[in-house]
Write an enzyme that holds these catalytic residues in place. Structure first.
Site, PDB file in Angstrom:
ATOM      1  N   LEU A   1       4.636   0.616   3.990  1.00  0.00           N
ATOM      2  CA  LEU A   1       3.793  -0.026   2.879  1.00  0.00           C
ATOM      3  C   LEU A   1       3.043  -1.191   3.184  1.00  0.00           C
ATOM      4  O   LEU A   1       2.345  -1.602   2.414  1.00  0.00           O
ATOM      5  CB  LEU A   1       5.005  -0.447   1.862  1.00  0.00           C
ATOM      6  CG  LEU A   1       6.044   0.461   1.192  1.00  0.00           C
ATOM      7  CD1 LEU A   1       6.957  -0.409   0.338  1.00  0.00           C
ATOM      8  CD2 LEU A   1       5.229   1.595   0.534  1.00  0.00           C
TER       9      LEU A   1
ATOM     10  N   ASP B   1      -4.003  -1.119   9.065  1.00  0.00           N
ATOM     11  CA  ASP B   1      -3.758  -1.077   7.615  1.00  0.00           C
ATOM     12  C   ASP B   1      -4.433  -2.279   7.101  1.00  0.00           C
ATOM     13  O   ASP B   1      -4.827  -2.327   5.810  1.00  0.00           O
ATOM     14  CB  ASP B   1      -2.298  -1.128   7.291  1.00  0.00           C
ATOM     15  CG  ASP B   1      -1.859   0.392   7.169  1.00  0.00           C
ATOM     16  OD1 ASP B   1      -2.732   1.241   6.861  1.00  0.00           O
ATOM     17  OD2 ASP B   1      -0.730   0.607   7.652  1.00  0.00           O
TER      18      ASP B   1
ATOM     19  N   LYS C   1       0.790  -1.339  -0.109  1.00  0.00           N
ATOM     20  CA  LYS C   1       0.014  -0.109  -0.194  1.00  0.00           C
ATOM     21  C   LYS C   1       0.881   1.220  -0.101  1.00  0.00           C
ATOM     22  O   LYS C   1       1.902   1.031   0.738  1.00  0.00           O
ATOM     23  CB  LYS C   1      -0.813  -0.075   1.126  1.00  0.00           C
ATOM     24  CG  LYS C   1      -1.609   1.356   1.623  1.00  0.00           C
ATOM     25  CD  LYS C   1      -1.523   1.642   3.084  1.00  0.00           C
ATOM     26  CE  LYS C   1      -0.061   2.099   3.463  1.00  0.00           C
ATOM     27  NZ  LYS C   1      -0.027   2.566   5.018  1.00  0.00           N
TER      28      LYS C   1
END
Length: 255
Positions: free
Chosen positions: A95, A132, A8
């Site tokens: 990420l 996340d 991400k």
């Protein structure tokens, strides 16, 4: 069973007020990029095992392992699973690599263990494993608010842009960053969305802002140094940090 866990990138991140539970409310614009970890899951008689290609990772602290143990217990699954993760996403790189692994594991075990859970049920499971993980399960461009559980699909065309990732190989602690925040709540989500809706590159990059960047540069000088090197080499336009770092991202027009 083999699957991929995609990284991400936060195109936009604004840190709002601190909540009563100690977390901060966030406003983010997230996308999924082509970088991924490779997962292989095989049924076992009863045990849950998780290993990775990164020997520095403690397997039992891995979110994929925790998600598998949780699902086995919650749904009284007799079989276990052997999970191997070939790590390509930098650890502590902003990420969401660990979250992506957890999301991919949740999806895969739903199939491997024949649980027949709906997407909404999988989403509820994912909320137990970091802010996340729900987005990593969702994938695709989205506005993400609060502590990561409020996800709104976003129509965003970035097909004309090239995304480059630069890893300083610095493992940034998200907790340390949030405990030492400076100058946060600086950016407007509304302004960012307006910028991202533009077909003009110069307008688009105006929305690329990260409220955590100043704090990370202060706490981790190595990340600031890499940013300065990239800025001197390529210019600052379209250059920013993802999440709580340390990965730096550069978005340019395709040539």
């Amino acid at each position: 069973m083999k699957t991929k866990a995609y990284a991400k990138v936060n195109l936009f991140l604004n840190v709002k007020n601190k909540r009563d539970d100690g977390y901060h409310d966030l406003e983010m614009v997230n996308i999924t990029v082509g970088l991924y970890d490779e997962l292989e899951l095989n049924l076992t008689d009863s045990e849950v095992v998780c290993n990775t290609s990164n020997k520095e990772l403690n397997s039992k602290n891995n979110l994929a392992y925790k998600a598998a143990v949780y699902m086995k217990k919650r749904y009284n699954v007799k079989n276990g699973v052997d999970i191997y993760i070939n790590k390509k996403i930098p650890v502590g790189g902003g990420l969401a690599g660990g979250s992506a692994d957890a999301a991919a594991t949740i999806e895969a075990l739903n199939i491997l263990w024949n649980l027949n859970l709906s997407f909404d049920e999988l989403l509820e499971i994912s909320k137990n494993f970091g802010s996340d993980t729900p987005y990593c399960l969702y994938k695709g461009p989205a506005i993400v608010r609060g502590v990561g559980f409020d996800i709104e699909p976003l129509s965003l065309d970035i097909s004309n842009y090239e995304i480059s990732l630069y890893s300083p190989k610095v493992n940034v602690s998200t907790g340390v960053v949030f405990n030492n925040l400076i100058n946060h709540n600086k950016y407007s989500l509304e302004d960012a969305l307006k910028a991202f809706s533009s077909d003009n590159y110069d307008e688009f990059v105006k929305g690329l802002n990260n409220d955590l960047q100043d704090t990370v540069f202060e706490l981790y000088p190595e990340v600031r140094k890499r940013y300065e090197l990239l800025k001197n080499a390529y210019g600052e336009k379209g250059l920013f940090m993802s999440g709580s770092g340390s990965t730096l991202v550069r978005i340019t027009k395709k040539k």
